[in-house]
Design an enzyme around this catalytic site. Sequence first.
Site, PDB file in Angstrom:
ATOM      1  N   ASP A 150       8.267  13.477  11.048  1.00 32.98           N
ATOM      2  CA  ASP A 150       8.532  13.587  12.476  1.00 32.98           C
ATOM      3  C   ASP A 150       9.899  14.262  12.675  1.00 32.98           C
ATOM      4  OD1 ASP A 150       7.499  12.519  15.258  1.00 32.98           O
ATOM      5  OD2 ASP A 150       9.592  11.856  15.166  1.00 32.98           O
ATOM      6  N   TYR A 280      15.391  14.637  21.470  1.00 31.63           N
ATOM      7  CA  TYR A 280      14.553  15.462  22.348  1.00 31.63           C
ATOM      8  C   TYR A 280      15.400  16.163  23.394  1.00 31.63           C
ATOM      9  CZ  TYR A 280      10.714  12.666  20.415  1.00 31.63           C
ATOM     10  OH  TYR A 280       9.813  12.054  19.565  1.00 31.63           O
ATOM     11  N   HIS A 345      -0.549  10.080  13.034  1.00 31.82           N
ATOM     12  CA  HIS A 345       0.827  10.555  12.915  1.00 31.82           C
ATOM     13  C   HIS A 345       1.665   9.812  11.880  1.00 31.82           C
ATOM     14  CE1 HIS A 345       4.486  12.542  14.220  1.00 31.82           C
ATOM     15  NE2 HIS A 345       5.063  11.389  14.455  1.00 31.82           N
TER      16      HIS A 345
END
Length: 366
Positions: A150, A280, A345
């Site tokens: 990730d 982010y 994921h």
Amino acid sequence: MKRSWPATNTRHHTIIYFTYLLMGNFLTLFFFKHKHNNNIQPHKMEDIQHNMVAVNGINMHVAELGKGPTILFIHGFPELWYTWRHQMIYLASHGYRAVAPDLRGYGDTTGAPTNDPTKFTTLHVVGDLVGLIEAVVAPGEEKVFVVGHDWGAFMAWALCLYRPDKVKAVVNLSVPFSPRNPKFKPVDALRALYGNDYYIIRFQEPGEIEGELAVWGTERFLNDLFNYRKPEALLLPKGNGFGTSPNDPLVLPSWLSKEDLAYYTSKFEKTGFTGGLNYYRALNINWELTAAWTGAQVKVPVKFIVGDLDLTYNTMGAKDYIERGGFKKDVPLLEDVIILKDVSHFLHEEKPDEINQYIHHFFNKF
């Protein structure tokens, strides 16, 4: 002319031949075992040591286990060093030294100003990782192996771009390399592609998603995210989250125990999610700071693994990029791509045995 041994020597030469044959097989087996670290030294969770390391202006919490060549494990969101517990135990038991930090803004690592997203760029995090590598490697060990998932994979790619002299080889999970597009800022492009409910867009405004998380509850948010298995863009409409209610009973994914969820929950209830969300929020800042690396290739040996249900594999053009040659062009030393069927994921927790063996086999080549 055919030559035959004297009858009196036949038995003698046969004994010598089989003696050498047995010795050769023994030596071959010995060196094979030595090379491939099959001399297993079992480890368990209780053996993991925890230290604080001062790097790049922060105090980084680091979990360590084992002796041998260093493997640096880099976690993603919403994860911690703990996400690598299965890999740490396995690789340490097979002759490696596993090192897994809490990244800046996460867990027990302190010192990063979480109220300032500009302090969470790839340059900051790679600076932390380089400082950690230099602090923990053994004398004479100039490079380390790296495993990322990730955001950890994103940072591993950046580490390879900025400081390839620190990396022997990489196994990255879920997130392929993302070459810089000089025409579009990433957040702007994602908003145009998926709209304002797309999770990365929802994470942009400081305080907004944190307010909703306070309503959902830390445990509910983590449980819902760990359970997400749709091979499509993750949308989080305002006030609706994953479509569950805070009062709904928790249904754990098969690979996560109550104790695992409790550990994650306890840490994020203490720190909040802002540190992780800042990664982010720094996406466009990364884009501004990395113009010099436009068109740059990752020139480190790489193995890439992703689940076919992973949202990262099924959005942002990743599947075409991987399958049609773009990935190999940007990462010329990409040796293998593994697509795991019916896996989502958090693949290193969902399928730890498979991931452990893939990592072990790849790194043993070096």
